[in-house]
Scaffold this motif. Sequence first.
Motif, PDB file in Angstrom:
ATOM      1  N   GLY A  38      59.838  61.340  36.854  1.00 30.48           N
ATOM      2  CA  GLY A  38      60.788  61.352  35.852  1.00 30.48           C
ATOM      3  C   GLY A  38      62.285  61.135  36.254  1.00 30.48           C
ATOM      4  O   GLY A  38      62.889  60.337  35.707  1.00 30.48           O
ATOM      5  N   LEU A  39      62.722  62.006  37.414  1.00 31.08           N
ATOM      6  CA  LEU A  39      63.907  61.650  37.763  1.00 31.08           C
ATOM      7  C   LEU A  39      64.232  60.366  38.395  1.00 31.08           C
ATOM      8  O   LEU A  39      65.531  60.003  38.236  1.00 31.08           O
ATOM      9  CB  LEU A  39      64.366  62.799  38.799  1.00 31.08           C
ATOM     10  N   GLY A  40      63.215  59.727  39.025  1.00 29.49           N
ATOM     11  CA  GLY A  40      63.646  58.336  39.881  1.00 29.49           C
ATOM     12  C   GLY A  40      63.848  57.455  38.707  1.00 29.49           C
ATOM     13  O   GLY A  40      64.351  56.233  38.974  1.00 29.49           O
ATOM     14  N   HIS A  41      63.390  57.759  37.215  1.00 24.41           N
ATOM     15  CA  HIS A  41      63.642  56.561  36.263  1.00 24.41           C
ATOM     16  C   HIS A  41      65.266  56.275  35.855  1.00 24.41           C
ATOM     17  O   HIS A  41      65.575  55.165  35.684  1.00 24.41           O
ATOM     18  CB  HIS A  41      62.935  57.218  34.861  1.00 24.41           C
ATOM     19  N   PHE A  42      65.957  57.324  36.297  1.00 22.70           N
ATOM     20  CA  PHE A  42      67.412  57.182  36.128  1.00 22.70           C
ATOM     21  C   PHE A  42      68.189  56.497  36.943  1.00 22.70           C
ATOM     22  O   PHE A  42      69.372  56.128  37.116  1.00 22.70           O
ATOM     23  CB  PHE A  42      67.995  58.572  35.791  1.00 22.70           C
ATOM     24  N   TRP A  43      67.655  56.173  38.425  1.00 22.94           N
ATOM     25  CA  TRP A  43      68.392  55.688  39.421  1.00 22.94           C
ATOM     26  C   TRP A  43      68.343  54.135  39.155  1.00 22.94           C
ATOM     27  O   TRP A  43      67.565  53.471  38.701  1.00 22.94           O
ATOM     28  CB  TRP A  43      67.391  55.743  40.641  1.00 22.94           C
ATOM     29  N   PRO A  44      69.665  53.532  39.455  1.00 21.66           N
ATOM     30  CA  PRO A  44      69.926  52.042  39.307  1.00 21.66           C
ATOM     31  C   PRO A  44      69.441  51.224  40.251  1.00 21.66           C
ATOM     32  O   PRO A  44      69.865  51.050  41.165  1.00 21.66           O
ATOM     33  CB  PRO A  44      71.613  52.082  39.192  1.00 21.66           C
ATOM     34  N   ALA A  45      68.306  50.772  39.866  1.00 24.80           N
ATOM     35  CA  ALA A  45      67.630  50.201  41.073  1.00 24.80           C
ATOM     36  C   ALA A  45      68.051  48.523  41.164  1.00 24.80           C
ATOM     37  O   ALA A  45      68.645  48.170  40.186  1.00 24.80           O
ATOM     38  CB  ALA A  45      65.897  49.867  40.364  1.00 24.80           C
ATOM     39  N   ASP A  46      67.805  48.132  42.333  1.00 19.99           N
ATOM     40  CA  ASP A  46      68.455  46.919  42.562  1.00 19.99           C
ATOM     41  C   ASP A  46      67.757  45.814  41.981  1.00 19.99           C
ATOM     42  O   ASP A  46      66.462  46.036  41.600  1.00 19.99           O
ATOM     43  CB  ASP A  46      68.250  46.738  44.154  1.00 19.99           C
ATOM     44  N   ILE A  47      68.253  44.560  41.608  1.00 22.22           N
ATOM     45  CA  ILE A  47      67.595  43.579  41.113  1.00 22.22           C
ATOM     46  C   ILE A  47      67.238  42.546  42.065  1.00 22.22           C
ATOM     47  O   ILE A  47      68.108  42.122  42.652  1.00 22.22           O
ATOM     48  CB  ILE A  47      68.540  42.907  40.091  1.00 22.22           C
ATOM     49  N   VAL A  48      66.146  42.046  42.034  1.00 19.37           N
ATOM     50  CA  VAL A  48      65.676  40.882  42.996  1.00 19.37           C
ATOM     51  C   VAL A  48      65.474  39.713  42.400  1.00 19.37           C
ATOM     52  O   VAL A  48      64.966  39.547  41.447  1.00 19.37           O
ATOM     53  CB  VAL A  48      64.182  41.440  43.682  1.00 19.37           C
ATOM     54  N   GLU A  49      65.730  38.773  43.129  1.00 21.59           N
ATOM     55  CA  GLU A  49      65.407  37.425  42.521  1.00 21.59           C
ATOM     56  C   GLU A  49      64.309  36.758  43.709  1.00 21.59           C
ATOM     57  O   GLU A  49      64.625  36.770  44.982  1.00 21.59           O
ATOM     58  CB  GLU A  49      66.739  36.458  42.651  1.00 21.59           C
ATOM     59  N   TYR A  50      63.449  36.151  43.067  1.00 21.84           N
ATOM     60  CA  TYR A  50      62.177  35.732  43.679  1.00 21.84           C
ATOM     61  C   TYR A  50      62.098  34.138  43.526  1.00 21.84           C
ATOM     62  O   TYR A  50      62.249  33.688  42.179  1.00 21.84           O
ATOM     63  CB  TYR A  50      60.748  36.487  43.342  1.00 21.84           C
ATOM     64  N   GLN A  51      62.084  33.469  44.724  1.00 25.35           N
ATOM     65  CA  GLN A  51      61.561  31.923  44.237  1.00 25.35           C
ATOM     66  C   GLN A  51      60.120  32.035  44.420  1.00 25.35           C
ATOM     67  O   GLN A  51      59.573  32.088  45.448  1.00 25.35           O
ATOM     68  CB  GLN A  51      62.294  31.147  45.546  1.00 25.35           C
ATOM     69  N   TYR A  52      59.426  31.399  43.274  1.00 29.35           N
ATOM     70  CA  TYR A  52      58.132  31.893  43.170  1.00 29.35           C
ATOM     71  C   TYR A  52      57.175  30.660  42.906  1.00 29.35           C
ATOM     72  O   TYR A  52      57.708  29.813  42.209  1.00 29.35           O
ATOM     73  CB  TYR A  52      57.801  32.796  41.782  1.00 29.35           C
ATOM     74  N   GLU A  53      56.261  30.379  43.577  1.00 28.16           N
ATOM     75  CA  GLU A  53      55.560  29.018  43.323  1.00 28.16           C
ATOM     76  C   GLU A  53      53.852  29.453  43.533  1.00 28.16           C
ATOM     77  O   GLU A  53      53.370  29.630  44.524  1.00 28.16           O
ATOM     78  CB  GLU A  53      55.792  28.109  44.850  1.00 28.16           C
ATOM     79  N   ASP A  54      53.251  29.132  42.246  1.00 29.68           N
ATOM     80  CA  ASP A  54      51.923  29.319  42.171  1.00 29.68           C
ATOM     81  C   ASP A  54      51.384  27.802  41.607  1.00 29.68           C
ATOM     82  O   ASP A  54      51.938  26.940  41.449  1.00 29.68           O
ATOM     83  CB  ASP A  54      51.418  30.405  41.389  1.00 29.68           C
TER      84      ASP A  54
END
Length: 550
Positions: A38-54
């Motif tokens: 519950g408390l972890g929901h309020f932490w401002p998480a980092d934004i990740v940029e993925y280069q994705y190839e499928d």
Amino acid sequence: MIKEWFKSGSPWIWLTAGAVTINLVLVAGLLLLIAFRGLGHFWPADIVEYQYEDASGRSTIIGEQVDTSLLPAAQAKAAGHQVLNDAEYLVQFLVKTGNRDILGSDFRWIQQQYIRHKAEPADLISVERREWGNFYGRLKAVKEDGSIIVQGEAALAVAQEKLAAALELHEQIDVLQNKDVGAINYGLERLRLKQRALELKGEWDDAHAQEFAAQKQAYQQKYQEIQVQLAKLNREIKRASLVAVEAGGREVNLPLHRIVKLTQPNAMSGLDKMVEYARNFVTFVSDEPREANTEGGIFPAIFGTVLMVLLMAVVVTPFGVIAAVYLREYAKEGFVTRIIRIAVNNLAGVPSIVYGVFGLGFFVYIIGGNIDRLFFPEAAPAPVFGTPGLLWASLTLALMTLPVVIVATEEGLSRIPKSIREGSLALGATKAETLWRTVLPMASPAIMTGLILAVARAAGEVAPLMLVGVVKLAPTLPLDGNFPFLHLDRKFMHLGFHIYDVGFQSPNVEAARPLVYATSLLLVMVIVGLNMFAITIRNNLREKYRALEN
């Protein structure tokens, strides 16, 4: 030796202590899990940029990584994924991509084997919107009146200033719409009901018509003035907007009046994130829900839960004490008294949903319907008290918890020495005065114990409340500035029902999951807070009357 050890009872003491310890560990573990999720929901998480190839090609994915799991190779092959090096499992990540208006969903599972590059650029932004969930991307420019006023690195500071101004304007609009316009509509409705009541009594005449017309005209004039203010504020708040670039390179226009918050989590320091964490928690506790309860705060649910429990306590305490006093001090031991005690004990084990059905049939339809026919005929066919509401929910829970208060109070009365009663009577006090001035004050710690148990059970109940007053989203609070201020006939929100609704009825399961833990944590905190308040009062009363007991 072993036989003597068993005869001494020590093994059973150790077994009992072990069972209690296991239960405490399980409860503590559950609370820690709820608190962590519950408390972890309020932490401002980092934004990740993925280069994705499928198999579908190369793409860029931007979002928050919220979960990791292992996908069995058989399931991966069935889903059309390649399994390299005959791996037994594929590692996959759940990414909150946001941008639901563009991508169609907020979350996406991606496989680690298809990730070509992973980075956390500082220029990525997170935009919390009033609709369509979060937006992730890059800020390009700020517009005002359709023209770009700033772009590049300076755009973020200007965007924050414009957003702060827009939030202030939004608060002013919210006050005008919900408070001022709501008060006008409430006044007009009361006038309509008064007019209808006079018509039913045959007392409606030209004098009343002129008086009511003048009052309606005054309300209409106030309404027109508010509409002019609202039009001005709406024009002002819609002037500014943001130009952002999403993961696919598409430019998106984000009106500022639809934005709640704009941050750059990757550029925040640890201290900045702690401050933002505190802000997010305060917002969650004090704001109203949005997006089918999957966004925003839970203040109406907290308010409704506390108010309902307080009303329940006000009702159940006097009735429980009176019943216990009668059974212990006045009723003669016999067949009827034994039947009453058995009935009280059995009522404590009745399923809560049965109380809900009873409350709906008896309180709502019978008592509420008769109240409407006797006192509110002008409101017909719309019900006033003949519909589920705060009053009936509180009475239903009071009836459900009444046996607990009766049993606890009766036990407290039985522990008061007989000599204290006899001494009071010998000094000339009547039996009623003895009960009121001596016995009940000394039994007050036991009464508070019963109330604590009642609050602990009532605050977490959901099933009966679904039938007698709780709703998914209440447009107004039961307590406001309109006479009679406390509106017992209104429906309300409840933390327990909110958990059920978000967890099992939400159209966006992944977005709602952290809110379930956060709301559960708040419900536990509310129950603990109410109980600690009652326990403090009980301990003070116990210390006050301990000398008399000795």
